[in-house]
Design an enzyme around this catalytic site. Structure first.
Site, PDB file in Angstrom:
ATOM      1  N   PHE A 149       0.810  -1.219   0.000  1.00  0.00           N
ATOM      2  CA  PHE A 149       0.000   0.000   0.000  1.00  0.00           C
ATOM      3  C   PHE A 149       0.840   1.264   0.000  1.00  0.00           C
ATOM      4  CE2 PHE A 149       0.996   0.019   4.517  1.00  0.00           C
ATOM      5  CZ  PHE A 149       1.068   1.378   4.804  1.00  0.00           C
ATOM      6  N   CYS A 182       9.538   1.929   3.337  1.00  0.00           N
ATOM      7  CA  CYS A 182      10.509   0.874   3.630  1.00  0.00           C
ATOM      8  C   CYS A 182      11.913   1.444   3.692  1.00  0.00           C
ATOM      9  CB  CYS A 182      10.438  -0.214   2.570  1.00  0.00           C
ATOM     10  SG  CYS A 182      10.987   0.369   0.993  1.00  0.00           S
ATOM     11  N   SER A 241       5.336  -6.996   3.150  1.00  0.00           N
ATOM     12  CA  SER A 241       5.955  -7.340   4.432  1.00  0.00           C
ATOM     13  C   SER A 241       6.709  -8.675   4.307  1.00  0.00           C
ATOM     14  CB  SER A 241       4.881  -7.404   5.514  1.00  0.00           C
ATOM     15  OG  SER A 241       3.835  -8.229   5.098  1.00  0.00           O
ATOM     16  N   GLU A 248      -5.049  -3.814  -1.901  1.00  0.00           N
ATOM     17  CA  GLU A 248      -6.493  -3.546  -1.846  1.00  0.00           C
ATOM     18  C   GLU A 248      -6.793  -2.319  -0.984  1.00  0.00           C
ATOM     19  OE1 GLU A 248      -4.691  -5.923  -0.646  1.00  0.00           O
ATOM     20  OE2 GLU A 248      -5.690  -7.173   0.850  1.00  0.00           O
ATOM     21  N   LYS A 291      -1.249  -6.703  -9.521  1.00  0.00           N
ATOM     22  CA  LYS A 291      -2.199  -6.875  -8.414  1.00  0.00           C
ATOM     23  C   LYS A 291      -1.823  -5.877  -7.325  1.00  0.00           C
ATOM     24  CE  LYS A 291      -2.971  -8.355  -4.717  1.00  0.00           C
ATOM     25  NZ  LYS A 291      -3.352  -7.424  -3.614  1.00  0.00           N
TER      26      LYS A 291
END
Ligand code: NAD
Length: 498
Positions: free
Chosen positions: A148, A280, A225, A175, A172
């Site tokens: 995200f 990150c 993650s 969400e 993909k």
């Protein structure tokens, strides 16, 4: 309510058996819902990709590059709209949302040079009358699964290089903020990319598993993650795919006694708290070397942190906005409590932060811990929020050991005026990306991005030449063109070139 759907190469009514809420993090409300695709939808997307990919791979590289040039211009033209869309789902401030898209666009700029990059290698006269050449061919169909926190940059890291090298690509997105990748795919179509070369499928674990198991998807790039990265890597590789899976991080900023502390405080404020720490390559750990450095740094850090302005993501004066969801806010606040329980000193407490008029927004105030110890869980794990932890070290060697022995090895920075110390640190630290007086050392697009240890599974990085290698297979041709006549002798020993 607004529905967010896929971007496919075939007609689809956008309806799904399952949906996931997309929040407005500034207000804590549900602003849209995203359709969660399933295996049947993926199967159709792969069929469309299979039909389109051979012709795209046969398009000469300069024409593929032209699509990249067109796309770059379109993204620049639509930058404001994209940044607002990104910010409205993620919560990062508008200037930062533009940076997110811009860093992705820099990978597209790299892809504009794809004809040069794909030229291959040639050795004339490798043996008597023998020439050897090699070139790179696309994998075929690739897929990307993204987190995200960079809904612009990371989809572009992957899709740009995959497409420029002649693959069809299935994206993909997360969400939690699924709209920007769809918009980017629409702009790619407008730029002249043929149908089926870039499709976006929305979904959660069900869709990820379908991607991991699909026999016609040859390569998968994942960012997220570490536990999920490890899972994706193992399952993808077991299914015979090429997989790169980037994971979490806990980046340290080492502050040597000779560092310019005012500059360090400026750098740390942005690197630890920008984007609410949801990067990150954030710097959530600061390690001052020596007691005097720790005392002086802490004295300067506290007022700087207290002065940070947390606001709605559209506030041009805000340093950072809300975190992505209520669940993530609760997770960060639980870690803050855990830090207190573990015995770290909570110097600035960001819990319970509210913004007038946005009381239900997912805001977390800036937080500072001191006297954090390497044995603490809050040090060992990734918090991914606006929380800076000070872990004091007595010497350069002790400071070097901390990031080197941490389970994550994404990025690290050293602040010093001493070239020898910096050089020694860069050579010896067990971490993939190093900044020397640079707090967020995200490499430029034509270099390559990737961490070490539990920050990355697989052996190829994102973008730059590593990205080109990941999305292509090398083929090597050894050729001889005899001038007719005799057949020569049979060779029963391994041929050598003499
Ligand atoms: P996440 O792992 O929750 O999600 C990443 C992707 O995996 C999403 O697309 C999600 O739908 C999917 N997913 C989630 N749960 C799954 C499951 N059980 N099985 C299969 N797929 C699943 O990560 P996130 O919270 O979206 O992103 C933040 C994380 O990403 C942080 O750990 C951060 O450090 C990391 N990150 C790493 C890099 C890097 O390059 N190393 C870059 C950005 C973010």
């Amino acid at each position: 309510m607004r529905d967010i759907s896929h971007k496919l190469a075939f007609a689809h009514d956008g309806k799904a058996a399952r949906y996931s809420d997309v929040f407005d993090p500034n207000n804590g409300t549900v602003q849209a819902r995203v359709a969660l695709g399933d295996k049947a939808l993926l199967d159709r997307a792969v069929e469309a990709a299979k039909a389109a990919q051979p012709a795209w791979a046969a398009v000469n590289p300069q024409r593929r590059a032209r699509v990249m040039f067109n796309f770059k211009a379109l993204v620049e033209k639509n930058m404001d709209e994209l940044a607002y869309l990104l910010s409205s789902e993620h919560g990062k401030v508008i200037a930062d949302a533009k940076g997110d898209i811009q860093r992705g666009l820099e990978v597209i700029e790299f892809c504009c040079g794809i004809p040069h990059v794909l030229k291959g290698e040639y050795t004339q006269g490798a043996g008597p009358g023998i020439d050897v050449y090699s070139f790179r061919q696309p994998i075929g169909i690739g897929a990307g699964i993204t987190p995200f926190n960079f809904p612009g940059m990371i989809p572009l890291w992957m899709s740009g290089v995959a497409i420029a090298t002649g693959n069809a690509f299935i994206m993909k997105p997360s969400e939690r903020d699924p709209s920007v990748p769809v918009r980017l795919a629409e702009l790619f179509s407008e730029a002249g990319l043929p149908d089926g070369i870039l499709q976006v499928v929305q979904g959660d674990k069900e869709m990820v598993d379908a991607i991991l198991d699909h026999p016609d998807i040859g390569a998968i790039s994942f960012v997220g993650s570490s536990d999920i990265a490890h899972y994706v890597y193992k399952r993808g590789v077991d299914n015979g795919k090429r997989v790169q899976a980037m994971g979490g991080a806990k980046n340290h900023g080492i502050v040597m006694p000779d560092a310019d502390l005012d500059q360090v405080v400026n750098d740390l404020s942005g690197a630890a708290f920008g984007s609410a720490g949801e990067r990150c390559m954030a710097l959530p750990v600061v390690t001052p070397v020596g007691e005097k450095t720790a005392i002086a740094l802490r004295e300067k850090l506290i007022p700087a942190i207290e002065a940070l302005r947390v606001g709605v993501s559209t506030d041009p004066d805000a340093h950072y906005g809300p975190v992505v969801t209520a669940a993530h806010k609760a997770k960060i606040e639980n870690y803050i409590q855990m830090g207190v329980d573990e015995g770290a000193e909570l110097v600035v407490d960001g819990r319970g932060f509210t913004l007038q008029g946005h009381e239900e927004g997912f805001f977390v105030g800036p937080t500072l811990f001191d006297h954090v110890k390497p044995t603490m869980r809050t040090y060992q794990e990734e918090i991914f929020g606006p929380v800076l932890q000070m872990v004091r070290a007595e010497s350069f060697e002790e400071a070097l050991k901390l990031p080197s022995e941490h389970q994550y090895g994404n990025g690290v920075a050293i602040f010093t005026r001493n070239g020898h110390a910096a050089r020694e640190f860069a050579a010896r630290v067990n971490v993939g990306m190093v900044g020397i007086n640079v707090p967020i050392p995200v490499p430029v697009a034509y270099h390559t991005f990737g961490g070490w240890k539990r920050s990355a599974f697989g052996d190829t990085n994102q973008h730059g030449m590593e990205g080109v290698k990941f999305w292509t297979k090398v083929k090597t041709i050894t050729q001889r063109w005899p001038d007719g006549g005799g057949t020569g002798d049979s060779a029963f020993v391994i041929p050598t070139m003499g």
